[in-house]
Write a protein that holds these residues in place. Sequence first.
Motif, PDB file in Angstrom:
ATOM      1  N   ARG A  31      25.761  36.682  38.719  1.00  0.00           N
ATOM      2  CA  ARG A  31      26.617  37.402  37.756  1.00  0.00           C
ATOM      3  C   ARG A  31      28.286  37.438  38.455  1.00  0.00           C
ATOM      4  NH1 ARG A  31      23.743  41.733  34.331  1.00  0.00           N
ATOM      5  NH2 ARG A  31      21.664  41.313  34.644  1.00  0.00           N
ATOM      6  N   TYR A  35      38.491  40.174  36.483  1.00  0.00           N
ATOM      7  CA  TYR A  35      39.623  41.480  35.596  1.00  0.00           C
ATOM      8  C   TYR A  35      40.758  41.125  36.004  1.00  0.00           C
ATOM      9  CZ  TYR A  35      35.046  44.354  35.314  1.00  0.00           C
ATOM     10  OH  TYR A  35      33.773  44.659  34.723  1.00  0.00           O
ATOM     11  N   LEU A  43      41.345  48.464  35.243  1.00  0.00           N
ATOM     12  CA  LEU A  43      40.733  47.144  35.239  1.00  0.00           C
ATOM     13  C   LEU A  43      40.485  46.844  33.836  1.00  0.00           C
ATOM     14  CD1 LEU A  43      40.572  48.016  38.391  1.00  0.00           C
ATOM     15  CD2 LEU A  43      38.822  46.269  38.553  1.00  0.00           C
ATOM     16  N   PHE A  90      41.316  40.187  39.826  1.00  0.00           N
ATOM     17  CA  PHE A  90      40.143  40.240  40.638  1.00  0.00           C
ATOM     18  C   PHE A  90      38.978  39.726  40.248  1.00  0.00           C
ATOM     19  CE2 PHE A  90      41.596  43.338  43.835  1.00  0.00           C
ATOM     20  CZ  PHE A  90      42.512  44.174  43.119  1.00  0.00           C
ATOM     21  N   GLY A 100      26.420  47.977  41.563  1.00  0.00           N
ATOM     22  CA  GLY A 100      27.684  47.996  41.768  1.00  0.00           C
ATOM     23  C   GLY A 100      28.299  46.571  42.057  1.00  0.00           C
ATOM     24  N   TYR A 101      29.548  46.130  41.685  1.00  0.00           N
ATOM     25  CA  TYR A 101      30.091  45.230  42.174  1.00  0.00           C
ATOM     26  C   TYR A 101      30.472  44.881  43.659  1.00  0.00           C
ATOM     27  CZ  TYR A 101      31.188  44.383  37.056  1.00  0.00           C
ATOM     28  OH  TYR A 101      31.277  44.261  35.605  1.00  0.00           O
ATOM     29  N   PHE A 103      33.808  43.254  45.173  1.00  0.00           N
ATOM     30  CA  PHE A 103      35.195  42.559  44.666  1.00  0.00           C
ATOM     31  C   PHE A 103      35.907  41.752  45.816  1.00  0.00           C
ATOM     32  CE2 PHE A 103      36.417  44.666  40.682  1.00  0.00           C
ATOM     33  CZ  PHE A 103      35.566  45.639  40.648  1.00  0.00           C
ATOM     34  N   GLY A 104      36.507  40.565  45.133  1.00  0.00           N
ATOM     35  CA  GLY A 104      37.571  39.954  46.113  1.00  0.00           C
ATOM     36  C   GLY A 104      38.610  40.645  46.392  1.00  0.00           C
ATOM     37  N   SER A 105      39.719  40.156  47.177  1.00  0.00           N
ATOM     38  CA  SER A 105      40.872  41.016  47.709  1.00  0.00           C
ATOM     39  C   SER A 105      41.964  40.927  46.479  1.00  0.00           C
ATOM     40  CB  SER A 105      41.343  40.432  49.030  1.00  0.00           C
ATOM     41  OG  SER A 105      40.256  40.888  49.842  1.00  0.00           O
TER      42      SER A 105
ATOM     43  N   PHE B  34      29.917  55.506  38.979  1.00  0.00           N
ATOM     44  CA  PHE B  34      30.357  55.047  40.439  1.00  0.00           C
ATOM     45  C   PHE B  34      31.747  55.286  40.632  1.00  0.00           C
ATOM     46  CE2 PHE B  34      27.479  51.604  40.909  1.00  0.00           C
ATOM     47  CZ  PHE B  34      26.860  51.409  39.356  1.00  0.00           C
ATOM     48  N   TYR B  36      34.799  53.854  43.266  1.00  0.00           N
ATOM     49  CA  TYR B  36      35.328  52.836  43.725  1.00  0.00           C
ATOM     50  C   TYR B  36      36.829  53.310  44.602  1.00  0.00           C
ATOM     51  CZ  TYR B  36      32.219  49.293  42.193  1.00  0.00           C
ATOM     52  OH  TYR B  36      30.997  48.673  41.907  1.00  0.00           O
ATOM     53  N   GLU B  42      44.146  45.518  49.110  1.00  0.00           N
ATOM     54  CA  GLU B  42      42.733  45.279  49.051  1.00  0.00           C
ATOM     55  C   GLU B  42      42.251  45.092  47.807  1.00  0.00           C
ATOM     56  OE1 GLU B  42      42.172  46.920  53.566  1.00  0.00           O
ATOM     57  OE2 GLU B  42      40.588  47.113  52.264  1.00  0.00           O
ATOM     58  N   GLY B  43      41.108  44.643  47.593  1.00  0.00           N
ATOM     59  CA  GLY B  43      40.222  44.773  46.466  1.00  0.00           C
ATOM     60  C   GLY B  43      39.680  46.134  46.734  1.00  0.00           C
ATOM     61  N   LEU B  44      38.721  46.318  45.321  1.00  0.00           N
ATOM     62  CA  LEU B  44      37.863  47.557  45.080  1.00  0.00           C
ATOM     63  C   LEU B  44      36.948  47.581  46.022  1.00  0.00           C
ATOM     64  CD1 LEU B  44      39.625  47.288  42.457  1.00  0.00           C
ATOM     65  CD2 LEU B  44      38.066  48.909  41.460  1.00  0.00           C
ATOM     66  N   PHE B  98      30.527  47.387  32.710  1.00  0.00           N
ATOM     67  CA  PHE B  98      31.154  48.112  33.418  1.00  0.00           C
ATOM     68  C   PHE B  98      32.375  48.652  32.795  1.00  0.00           C
ATOM     69  CE2 PHE B  98      30.888  49.455  37.891  1.00  0.00           C
ATOM     70  CZ  PHE B  98      29.459  48.725  38.400  1.00  0.00           C
TER      71      PHE B  98
END
Lengths: 112, 110
Positions: A31, A35, A43, A90, A100-101, A103-105, B34, B36, B42-44, B98
């Motif tokens: 998956r 976002y 998001l 993202f 949960g996910y 994430f990239g930066s 959740f 985060y 940075e990302g989450l 989500f």
Amino acid sequence: DADVTQTPRNRITKTGKRIMLECSQTKGHDRMYWYRQDPGLGLRLIYYSFDVKDINKGEISDGYSVSRQAQAKFSLSLESAIPNQTALYFCATSDDPLYGYTFGSGTRLTVV
Amino acid sequence: GDSVTQMEGPVTLSEEAFLTINCTYTATGYPSLFWYVQYPGEGLQLLLKATKADDKGSNKGFEATYRKETTSFHLEKGSVQVSDSAVYFCALVNFNKFYFGSGTKLNVKP
């Protein structure tokens, strides 16, 4: 290496230009998600893919397209960029959303 | 539809103060919840989670309890540090989708 890598990190482009944001992951997850983050709006989901042959629109897909080139790669394209697409983008991946996910930066895109 | 509402920020605290960031949700069925955290640039990152009612998620001194009766998942920490300055997002997953809150920025001053 990061689990989820996004390129470029920052990009400035002109109105009307086509741009592609790339995402690759080493988690082995099926998956993948794109976002968009805007100040005060949290998001918002653009597109998601549950496997290579499965692509789905999210809540704000207009003006965007995606390509799932492989399990590990999921690209987001803006066919003709407009200024209100200026945002932080993202990519994320998950095995099971219940866990949960990852994430990239992020890619900071500015359309002028 | 499903949604998450969290308190607006920014929240500004002095180091060692007690932190609460409120989060409430609307969802059918039995969502997982959740928190985060997003540090600058940075990302989450997943901070903690809870998958059923009365579960308590905890990590790095933060904790949150899944309260079905009040549809809440408030984030707490007993003594914040400057390094906790970040944006915190409450989120739920339900039926494989989500939903994120709008984020709460926390500033911790020395």
